[in-house]
Each structure stands twice: as C-alpha cells, then as structure tokens.
Scaffold this active site. Structure first.
Site, PDB file in Angstrom:
ATOM      1  N   LYS A 163       0.839  -1.202   0.000  1.00 59.79           N
ATOM      2  CA  LYS A 163       0.000   0.000   0.000  1.00 59.79           C
ATOM      3  C   LYS A 163       0.876   1.254   0.000  1.00 59.79           C
ATOM      4  CE  LYS A 163      -3.805  -2.446   2.238  1.00 59.79           C
ATOM      5  NZ  LYS A 163      -4.620  -2.709   3.432  1.00 59.79           N
ATOM      6  N   GLN A 171      -4.308  -1.763   9.666  1.00 56.11           N
ATOM      7  CA  GLN A 171      -4.290  -3.094   9.039  1.00 56.11           C
ATOM      8  C   GLN A 171      -4.856  -4.135  10.001  1.00 56.11           C
ATOM      9  OE1 GLN A 171      -3.543  -3.492   5.836  1.00 56.11           O
ATOM     10  NE2 GLN A 171      -3.935  -5.681   5.876  1.00 56.11           N
ATOM     11  N   ASP A 181     -10.868   2.671   4.344  1.00 57.23           N
ATOM     12  CA  ASP A 181     -11.203   1.247   4.245  1.00 57.23           C
ATOM     13  C   ASP A 181     -12.720   1.045   4.163  1.00 57.23           C
ATOM     14  OD1 ASP A 181      -9.080  -0.589   4.104  1.00 57.23           O
ATOM     15  OD2 ASP A 181      -8.546  -0.277   6.202  1.00 57.23           O
TER      16      ASP A 181
HETATM   17  N1  GUN Z   1      -6.961  -7.030   6.310  1.00 56.21           N
HETATM   18  C1  GUN Z   1      -7.378  -7.743   5.249  1.00 56.21           C
HETATM   19  N2  GUN Z   1      -7.902  -6.920   4.303  1.00 56.21           N
HETATM   20  C2  GUN Z   1      -7.821  -5.674   4.788  1.00 56.21           C
HETATM   21  C3  GUN Z   1      -8.185  -4.397   4.272  1.00 56.21           C
HETATM   22  O1  GUN Z   1      -8.721  -4.245   3.164  1.00 56.21           O
HETATM   23  N3  GUN Z   1      -7.915  -3.335   5.081  1.00 56.21           N
HETATM   24  C4  GUN Z   1      -7.361  -3.467   6.306  1.00 56.21           C
HETATM   25  N4  GUN Z   1      -7.160  -2.369   7.027  1.00 56.21           N
HETATM   26  N5  GUN Z   1      -7.008  -4.643   6.803  1.00 56.21           N
HETATM   27  C5  GUN Z   1      -7.240  -5.737   6.046  1.00 56.21           C
END
Ligand code: GUN
Length: 290
Positions: A52, A96, A119
C-alpha cells in the site's frame, strides 16, 4: 475465455490518479496523504501494508507508516488514531487487520473518523453503502467493481453468488452486486460456512465471487459454463521451491475452472492488485471531500 488481469486494470486506475496528482502539483496544492497503522509483525500484514505504501509513492501520494509493537495497549492505539483524525495534513487512515486479541477491532474501526475511513469499515460508512449513498466502499469490493468496469463485465439481471460474509469482502460485495447501478442489478446469493448444497448453488452462478480462504476449493464441477469467476482468496501455502518457502494460492483451482469460465481472475495478479487501486481511489476521494 479471458483472463481478468489485475495488472492492466489496476494500472489504468493508477494512471488516472497519476494525472490527478500532476494537476494538483501544477496548481501548487498539496497531494493526498495516507496514514497506515501496522500492529505487530504478521508476515502477510507486513506485505500488504508495504505494498500500500509503495503504491502511494508510485502515484505521487504521501504516506506515513506508523508501527506499534504487538503488545501496544488499546488506549495507546486509539490515541494515535485520534491524533491522525485531528491532523489536517492526513486525508486517509487505515489500521491493518487483523489486530492482536487484546485490542477490540470494533473500537478501533469506530475511532477512525468516518471522513478519513478509506477502508470503509466504519459503521456510518457501511450504513451509507447499504442505503446506496456515496461513501468509501471497502477496497476489495470497490476494486472488483473497478475491474468489472475496466473489462466491461455485464452484471444486470445475472445470478451472482458470493461465498463469504465478512464485513471486509463478502457482505459489501453482495450489497454492491444487488444495488441499482451500473455493475449491479444482480440477483445475489450469499453463501457461508452453514450453507447447504454449495456446489448446486455455485453451479447456478453467472458471476461467482469466492472469498473463503480455502486454497483450490472451487473446482470446474461447481461452475456454470461461461461463468465469470472472481477469486478473492490469497492463502499462503508451503512451497519449498519458492524463494520465501511459500506461494500465494487462490480459492479457485484455476486450471480446472478456466476450462469452463468465460472470464477468470488469476491469483496472484488479480483482485489483490485491485484492492490497492480501490484504496488509492478512496484516499483521493477523502482528499477531494475536504
Ligand atoms: N486485512 C485484510 N484486508 C484488509 C483491508 O482491506 N484493510 C485493512 N485495514 N485490513 C485488512
């Protein structure tokens, strides 16, 4: 049969964002800034967050990675989020997941300002999605929608089956597919661990989205001839021949299912790349909303 190449579709989204950033710079304005919080050192989470951050820099966004030890207290983490909420230089915040057991994911999600929740996990944003209001769509379902758009996948009136009911993927994807908009208007069935006759239900799907995390489980005998098959699975499986000792495997037995599908996403190189594209689009949107 076409392969829904996430490299192509994500690059197209990124190219568009690169142009937007260029224009902002020409106007002497600051660029979007994403803050990512990573707790502990779970291998998969490390990889996702690193990707990311790297993608932000590739398209000219700023990003900040804020790391905490696995034993950070919930209060300390919530304080850090509140600081980012109040920082005008930060447009988007993501924490995350998963988090260590002693930290409430729900509390964390609800502490992120809905305006910076790129998100789309905050209940306010999830509620807006249900009601068809403009909001931050969770990155993976958003990425799949952008993929449908790029490859011009017809969805209207189709039977869509979504396997998995998580708040991150399955549930929002089912809402999007059933919504009254372009790349929606499907008749949607959601399947989960208590679903009976999964095989029969999948066999009726014009569009099958699998988000189970069970590598290779979806075989050709579960697929309708000509179906569009979207594989959200990204499980690490041991592989002594691989450099890192593992490789990434999807839910779908690709070679088997490819004989029947009209379109299929590869793993890796499919939905995973589109998740990043969705996140970047949301970050630009958070910036523009200001
Ligand atoms: N863990 C698995 N997928 C995601 C996501 O799209 N965002 C976040 N913050 N954590 C995750």
């Amino acid at each position: 049969m076409i392969i829904l190449d996430g490299k192509k579709s994500s690059q197209s989204v990124k190219d568009e964002l690169i142009l937007q950033v260029k224009q902002l710079k020409e106007e002497g304005r600051r660029v979007p800034h994403l803050a990512a919080i990573l707790v502990g050192n779970n291998g998969a989470s490390e990889t996702y967050v690193a990707s990311k951050v790297k993608n932000c820099s590739e398209i000219g966004f700023r990003s900040s990675l804020i790391r905490f030890d696995v034993d950070v207290s919930e209060d300390e983490l919530l304080e850090a989020i509140i600081k980012l909420n109040n920082d005008d230089a930060i447009d988007g915040i993501l924490v995350q997941l998963p988090l260590p057991k002693h930290i409430s994911e729900q509390k964390v999600i609800e502490t992120i300002s809905p305006k910076k929740d790129v998100d789309g996990f905050h209940p306010i944003n999830a509620g807006k999605l249900v009601q068809g209001m403009p909001t931050f769509i969770p990155a993976t379902p958003y990425g799949m929608m952008l993929m449908f758009e790029y490859f011009n996948i017809e969805t209207k009136g189709k039977n869509a089956v979504v396997i998995g009911r998580s708040n991150i993927v399955g549930r929002p994807m089912s809402i999007l597919l059933s919504g009254n908009h372009q790349f929606g208007n499907c008749t949607v069935t959601i399947c989960h661990s208590h679903t009976k006759n999964l095989e029969a239900i999948c066999s009726n799907a014009d569009i099958l989205v699998s988000a189970i995390g069970n590598p290779g489980m979806i075989k050709a005998n579960m697929i309708k001839q000509g179906a569009v098959v979207i594989d959200v699975g990204i499980t690490r499986v041991e592989d002594a021949t691989a450099l890192k000792g593992f490789r990434i495997k999807g839910d779908v037995d690709f070679d088997d299912v490819a004989t029947k599908a009209s379109a299929i996403t590869p793993v890796p190189g499919g939905v995973g790349l589109m998740t990043i594209a969705g996140l970047l689009k949301n970050t630009m949107q958070a910036y523009l909303n200001k």
